[in-house]
Scaffold this active site. Structure first.
Site, PDB file in Angstrom:
ATOM      1  N   ASP A  11       0.884  -1.162   0.000  1.00 42.83           N
ATOM      2  CA  ASP A  11       0.000   0.000   0.000  1.00 42.83           C
ATOM      3  C   ASP A  11       0.923   1.212   0.000  1.00 42.83           C
ATOM      4  OD1 ASP A  11      -1.541   2.170   0.733  1.00 42.83           O
ATOM      5  OD2 ASP A  11      -2.493   1.186   2.453  1.00 42.83           O
ATOM      6  N   TYR A 230       1.538   0.355  15.007  1.00 46.55           N
ATOM      7  CA  TYR A 230       0.556   0.190  13.927  1.00 46.55           C
ATOM      8  C   TYR A 230       0.846   1.133  12.776  1.00 46.55           C
ATOM      9  CZ  TYR A 230      -3.782   0.095  11.318  1.00 46.55           C
ATOM     10  OH  TYR A 230      -4.709  -0.038  10.322  1.00 46.55           O
ATOM     11  N   LYS A 233      -2.895  -2.472   8.277  1.00 48.26           N
ATOM     12  CA  LYS A 233      -3.102  -3.907   8.449  1.00 48.26           C
ATOM     13  C   LYS A 233      -2.219  -4.658   7.458  1.00 48.26           C
ATOM     14  CE  LYS A 233      -5.375  -6.465  11.241  1.00 48.26           C
ATOM     15  NZ  LYS A 233      -5.101  -6.333  12.663  1.00 48.26           N
TER      16      LYS A 233
END
Ligand code: 13P
Ligand code: 13P
Ligand code: MG
Ligand code: MG
Length: 370
Positions: A11, A230, A233
């Site tokens: 991504d 984080y 995902k």
């Protein structure tokens, strides 16, 4: 001919939040792979699912080839420049290290790779998913490779009926690759004991026990383990060879009709159904629901056929409706109970910080107060 399939996804930015990449970004990645891949790889294909772009490459350079991995890395770096220029959200999101160091694994992008002697007819599937984690493939793979309710080949075909060897990785173990090999049918219950825990145990590969051939290669990347926090995902990618000594294509696709509940969805911190979608579908409802797409290819002498979009069929429209209902049902209860992930899997620090503050305000009542 011995061929290697290398699928690498990342991504590197998307329009309007985490929805889908832009056309100029895709074109830049395509241009870079075509230009720099000349003489290095035989063929390639590009797809995206949600905000994750996948590059599939065929070549004869074997597994973990630094030049092939660098090609994908360079393409994602070139794409990131376009994403920044366009102000796309999360530009370069999955490129967690500043420089390439020999293998895309461990730098952020997800990798699925397999090397095999091409069969006379060589069909395979490329799965790419968004807003979920690698363990999302555990259940569909178990059902397709080990359950006669989904794979009639286990009883109809002597080759398929020999069973399969599953290699499973403990992705919580960050000091090295902690793996176990389990064979079905004999060790099915042991395998399921691990596979129920999608967040920790992930199928890395599956081999035929009939001829030792590789059937499945799936990514096991955990971005949090690389970045220490984080950053998105671990939207997973997977290659599956089908037919003959492997499950039929339809048997591999069938378990996705469950639209089973997986981790991911909004802010990577919720539970939602995995919806099978057409390739190049974005996300919407609560940045979701979690989605998976599948391109079916044939390959000969390393040349890829034009793919078939495996979930582009009226049957899957019905599954998508079912998945939408499941998504609405679980999101209706917001943060409550199983709708939001437990502490261990939460992708944000907000709750931990809040809990730390609240812990100090708790007191245990004296008995004589009661
Ligand atoms: P094979 O010819 O590979 O056995 O395929 C038959 C089939 O897949 C029917 O589902
Ligand atoms: P991605 O991992 O797909 O970028 O999604 C991040 C997110 O937080 C969605 O709400
Ligand atoms: Mg994103
Ligand atoms: Mg994503």
């Amino acid at each position: 001919m011995k061929v290697t399939l290398t699928a690498i996804k990342a991504d590197v930015g998307s329009i309007g939040g985490h929805l889908k990449p832009s056309l100029p970004l895709l074109q830049e990645i395509e241009r870079t792979v075509a230009e720099k891949g000349e003489g290095l790889i035989i063929d390639h294909a590009l797809t995206y699912t949600g905000d994750d772009i996948a590059i599939l490459m065929s070549h004869e350079r074997g597994l973990d080839d630094p030049s092939v991995h660098k090609l994908a890395w360079d393409a994602f770096i070139a794409g990131t420049k376009v994403a920044k220029h366009q102000g796309l959200y999360g530009a370069g999101q999955d490129l967690l290290k500043d420089a390439f160091s020999g293998n895309a694994k461990g730098l952020g992008p997800a990798v699925a790779e397999m090397e095999f002697e091409e069969r006379e007819n060589e069909p395979f599937l490329l799965f790419t998913a968004d807003k979920t984690e690698p363990g999302a493939y555990n259940l569909p793979l178990y059902l397709a490779f080990a359950d006669p309710m989904y794979n009639a080949g286990l009883i109809l075909s002597p080759a398929v009926g020999k069973g399969f060897k599953f290699t499973v990785m403990d992705v919580d173990h960050i000091e090295g690759d902690r793996v176990i090999e389990l064979c079905t049918p004999e060790e099915a219950y042991d395998l399921v004991t691990l596979l129920r825990d999608n967040g920790r145990f992930v199928i890395e590969s599956i081999h035929s026990r009939h001829n030792g051939e590789i059937a499945v290669s799936s990514c096991t990347t955990r971005l949090r383990n690389i970045a220490g926090k984080y950053v998105g995902k671990d939207d997973p990618i997977m290659l599956v060879r089908t037919q003959k000594s492997f499950p039929a294509t339809g048997e591999v696709l069938a378990p996705f009709q469950i639209a089973h509940l997986v981790s991911g969805f909004m802010r990577g911190s919720h539970t939602g159904p995995l919806m099978p979608v057409r390739a190049r579908t974005g996300v919407s409802f609560f940045d979701g629901p979690p989605i998976v797409s599948c391109l079916a290819f044939s390959i000969h002498d390393g040349i890829l056929s034009k793919p078939v979009d495996a979930f582009d069929h009226p049957f899957w429209d019905w599954v998508r409706e079912k998945a939408s209902r499941k998504a609405r049902d679980i999101r209706e209860q917001g943060f409550s109970g199983p709708a939001m992930l437990g502490y261990h899997d939460l992708e944000y620090v907000g709750i931990t910080e809040r809990m730390n503050r609240l812990e100090k305000r708790f007191r245990v009542r004296d008995m004589d107060e009661v």
